[in-house]
Scaffold this motif. Structure first.
Motif, PDB file in Angstrom:
ATOM      1  N   LYS A  39       1.235  33.509-103.574  1.00  8.18           N
ATOM      2  CA  LYS A  39       0.135  33.519-102.604  1.00  8.18           C
ATOM      3  C   LYS A  39      -1.108  34.158-103.223  1.00  8.18           C
ATOM      4  O   LYS A  39      -2.230  33.676-103.054  1.00  8.18           O
ATOM      5  CB  LYS A  39       0.577  34.284-101.352  1.00  8.18           C
ATOM      6  N   LYS A  40      -0.898  35.245-103.980  1.00  7.90           N
ATOM      7  CA  LYS A  40      -2.000  35.932-104.657  1.00  7.90           C
ATOM      8  C   LYS A  40      -2.635  35.018-105.700  1.00  7.90           C
ATOM      9  O   LYS A  40      -3.855  35.006-105.866  1.00  7.90           O
ATOM     10  CB  LYS A  40      -1.483  37.224-105.300  1.00  7.90           C
ATOM     11  N   LEU A  41      -1.812  34.231-106.393  1.00  5.49           N
ATOM     12  CA  LEU A  41      -2.337  33.293-107.383  1.00  5.49           C
ATOM     13  C   LEU A  41      -3.280  32.298-106.723  1.00  5.49           C
ATOM     14  O   LEU A  41      -4.383  32.039-107.225  1.00  5.49           O
ATOM     15  CB  LEU A  41      -1.200  32.568-108.093  1.00  5.49           C
ATOM     16  N   LEU A  42      -2.866  31.745-105.598  1.00  6.70           N
ATOM     17  CA  LEU A  42      -3.730  30.808-104.874  1.00  6.70           C
ATOM     18  C   LEU A  42      -5.024  31.486-104.436  1.00  6.70           C
ATOM     19  O   LEU A  42      -6.109  30.898-104.536  1.00  6.70           O
ATOM     20  CB  LEU A  42      -2.994  30.235-103.665  1.00  6.70           C
ATOM     21  N   GLU A  43      -4.922  32.724-103.963  1.00  3.77           N
ATOM     22  CA  GLU A  43      -6.098  33.487-103.543  1.00  3.77           C
ATOM     23  C   GLU A  43      -7.058  33.688-104.721  1.00  3.77           C
ATOM     24  O   GLU A  43      -8.271  33.472-104.599  1.00  3.77           O
ATOM     25  CB  GLU A  43      -5.657  34.849-102.999  1.00  3.77           C
ATOM     26  N   GLU A  44      -6.513  34.086-105.859  1.00  2.00           N
ATOM     27  CA  GLU A  44      -7.359  34.348-107.033  1.00  2.00           C
ATOM     28  C   GLU A  44      -7.980  33.058-107.574  1.00  2.00           C
ATOM     29  O   GLU A  44      -9.137  33.057-108.012  1.00  2.00           O
ATOM     30  CB  GLU A  44      -6.564  35.062-108.130  1.00  2.00           C
ATOM     31  N   VAL A  45      -7.233  31.961-107.546  1.00  2.00           N
ATOM     32  CA  VAL A  45      -7.780  30.681-107.993  1.00  2.00           C
ATOM     33  C   VAL A  45      -8.925  30.266-107.069  1.00  2.00           C
ATOM     34  O   VAL A  45      -9.978  29.819-107.536  1.00  2.00           O
ATOM     35  CB  VAL A  45      -6.685  29.586-108.061  1.00  2.00           C
ATOM     36  N   GLN A  46      -8.750  30.443-105.777  1.00  2.00           N
ATOM     37  CA  GLN A  46      -9.825  30.113-104.833  1.00  2.00           C
ATOM     38  C   GLN A  46     -11.057  30.979-105.090  1.00  2.00           C
ATOM     39  O   GLN A  46     -12.189  30.477-105.065  1.00  2.00           O
ATOM     40  CB  GLN A  46      -9.347  30.282-103.381  1.00  2.00           C
ATOM     41  N   GLU A  47     -10.848  32.264-105.363  1.00  2.00           N
ATOM     42  CA  GLU A  47     -11.976  33.145-105.671  1.00  2.00           C
ATOM     43  C   GLU A  47     -12.675  32.697-106.947  1.00  2.00           C
ATOM     44  O   GLU A  47     -13.899  32.722-107.029  1.00  2.00           O
ATOM     45  CB  GLU A  47     -11.511  34.595-105.782  1.00  2.00           C
ATOM     46  N   TYR A  48     -11.890  32.264-107.952  1.00  2.00           N
ATOM     47  CA  TYR A  48     -12.506  31.748-109.180  1.00  2.00           C
ATOM     48  C   TYR A  48     -13.342  30.499-108.871  1.00  2.00           C
ATOM     49  O   TYR A  48     -14.471  30.359-109.340  1.00  2.00           O
ATOM     50  CB  TYR A  48     -11.468  31.426-110.264  1.00  2.00           C
ATOM     51  N   ILE A  49     -12.793  29.579-108.092  1.00  2.00           N
ATOM     52  CA  ILE A  49     -13.505  28.341-107.766  1.00  2.00           C
ATOM     53  C   ILE A  49     -14.832  28.648-107.085  1.00  2.00           C
ATOM     54  O   ILE A  49     -15.842  28.000-107.354  1.00  2.00           O
ATOM     55  CB  ILE A  49     -12.617  27.416-106.899  1.00  2.00           C
ATOM     56  N   GLU A  50     -14.843  29.680-106.244  1.00  2.00           N
ATOM     57  CA  GLU A  50     -16.074  30.054-105.551  1.00  2.00           C
ATOM     58  C   GLU A  50     -17.061  30.781-106.457  1.00  2.00           C
ATOM     59  O   GLU A  50     -18.262  30.528-106.385  1.00  2.00           O
ATOM     60  CB  GLU A  50     -15.733  30.929-104.336  1.00  2.00           C
ATOM     61  N   ASP A  51     -16.568  31.686-107.316  1.00  2.00           N
ATOM     62  CA  ASP A  51     -17.460  32.559-108.089  1.00  2.00           C
ATOM     63  C   ASP A  51     -17.615  32.183-109.562  1.00  2.00           C
ATOM     64  O   ASP A  51     -18.586  32.581-110.190  1.00  2.00           O
ATOM     65  CB  ASP A  51     -16.974  34.008-107.994  1.00  2.00           C
ATOM     66  N   LEU A  57     -11.111  35.041-113.623  1.00  2.00           N
ATOM     67  CA  LEU A  57     -10.155  34.502-114.598  1.00  2.00           C
ATOM     68  C   LEU A  57      -9.166  35.585-115.027  1.00  2.00           C
ATOM     69  O   LEU A  57      -7.965  35.330-115.169  1.00  2.00           O
ATOM     70  CB  LEU A  57     -10.885  33.937-115.818  1.00  2.00           C
ATOM     71  N   ALA A  58      -9.664  36.807-115.223  1.00  2.47           N
ATOM     72  CA  ALA A  58      -8.786  37.926-115.594  1.00  2.47           C
ATOM     73  C   ALA A  58      -7.799  38.231-114.472  1.00  2.47           C
ATOM     74  O   ALA A  58      -6.629  38.548-114.739  1.00  2.47           O
ATOM     75  CB  ALA A  58      -9.624  39.162-115.925  1.00  2.47           C
ATOM     76  N   ASP A  59      -8.248  38.132-113.223  1.00  7.16           N
ATOM     77  CA  ASP A  59      -7.349  38.351-112.091  1.00  7.16           C
ATOM     78  C   ASP A  59      -6.237  37.303-112.071  1.00  7.16           C
ATOM     79  O   ASP A  59      -5.070  37.624-111.823  1.00  7.16           O
ATOM     80  CB  ASP A  59      -8.120  38.309-110.766  1.00  7.16           C
ATOM     81  N   ILE A  60      -6.586  36.056-112.347  1.00  4.63           N
ATOM     82  CA  ILE A  60      -5.582  34.985-112.408  1.00  4.63           C
ATOM     83  C   ILE A  60      -4.559  35.300-113.496  1.00  4.63           C
ATOM     84  O   ILE A  60      -3.344  35.189-113.287  1.00  4.63           O
ATOM     85  CB  ILE A  60      -6.243  33.614-112.653  1.00  4.63           C
ATOM     86  N   MET A  61      -5.061  35.732-114.650  1.00  3.75           N
ATOM     87  CA  MET A  61      -4.172  36.049-115.769  1.00  3.75           C
ATOM     88  C   MET A  61      -3.218  37.185-115.400  1.00  3.75           C
ATOM     89  O   MET A  61      -2.017  37.120-115.709  1.00  3.75           O
ATOM     90  CB  MET A  61      -4.987  36.426-117.005  1.00  3.75           C
ATOM     91  N   GLU A  62      -3.720  38.196-114.719  1.00  2.00           N
ATOM     92  CA  GLU A  62      -2.872  39.321-114.329  1.00  2.00           C
ATOM     93  C   GLU A  62      -1.772  38.875-113.371  1.00  2.00           C
ATOM     94  O   GLU A  62      -0.624  39.317-113.473  1.00  2.00           O
ATOM     95  CB  GLU A  62      -3.714  40.433-113.707  1.00  2.00           C
ATOM     96  N   VAL A  63      -2.106  37.992-112.440  1.00  2.41           N
ATOM     97  CA  VAL A  63      -1.097  37.468-111.522  1.00  2.41           C
ATOM     98  C   VAL A  63      -0.069  36.639-112.297  1.00  2.41           C
ATOM     99  O   VAL A  63       1.135  36.726-112.042  1.00  2.41           O
ATOM    100  CB  VAL A  63      -1.733  36.641-110.387  1.00  2.41           C
ATOM    101  N   LEU A  64      -0.517  35.861-113.261  1.00  2.00           N
ATOM    102  CA  LEU A  64       0.413  35.077-114.084  1.00  2.00           C
ATOM    103  C   LEU A  64       1.365  35.991-114.853  1.00  2.00           C
ATOM    104  O   LEU A  64       2.567  35.707-114.950  1.00  2.00           O
ATOM    105  CB  LEU A  64      -0.353  34.174-115.053  1.00  2.00           C
TER     106      LEU A  64
END
Length: 102
Positions: A39-51, A57-64
């Motif tokens: 769920k956090k991955l989807l949230e971070e990807v959405q935040e990346y798409i917006e910003d 990108l670093a947040d996505i990597m940390e979740v991965l």
């Protein structure tokens, strides 16, 4: 009091307390942790798409990395798998779109 019920980075409770506030937390494990990471991955990807910035990108990597850990792998194994696939199949730097195969 605002209610979040979402997975946060490990130091967030400490940071909240340093700010003079109180928070309630719970430690999750197993499938619940994996589902919250997804769920956090989807949230971070959405935040990346917006910003579209490096921080997201670093947040996505940390979740991965968290997901890999939950599946029994460490960061080095994930990075090695990425490197192996990069050698075998390439990356996404060129922007190649496969239109069709005959």
């Amino acid at each position: 009091m605002k209610i979040y019920n979402k997975l946060v980075r490990d130091r967030i409770p400490e940071i909240i307390k340093e700010d003079g506030k109180e928070c309630e937390t719970e430690i999750v494990r197993g499938i619940e942790k994996q589902e919250l990471l997804e769920k956090k991955l989807l949230e971070e990807v959405q935040e990346y798409i917006e910003d579209k910035n490096l921080e997201e990108l670093a947040d996505i990597m940390e979740v991965l990395f968290g997901l890999a850990n939950e599946l029994g792998y460490n960061e080095e194994e994930l990075l090695k798998k990425r490197a192996d696939k990069l050698v075998d199949r390439g990356g996404f730097k060129e922007g190649i779109v496969l239109k069709q195969v005959k």
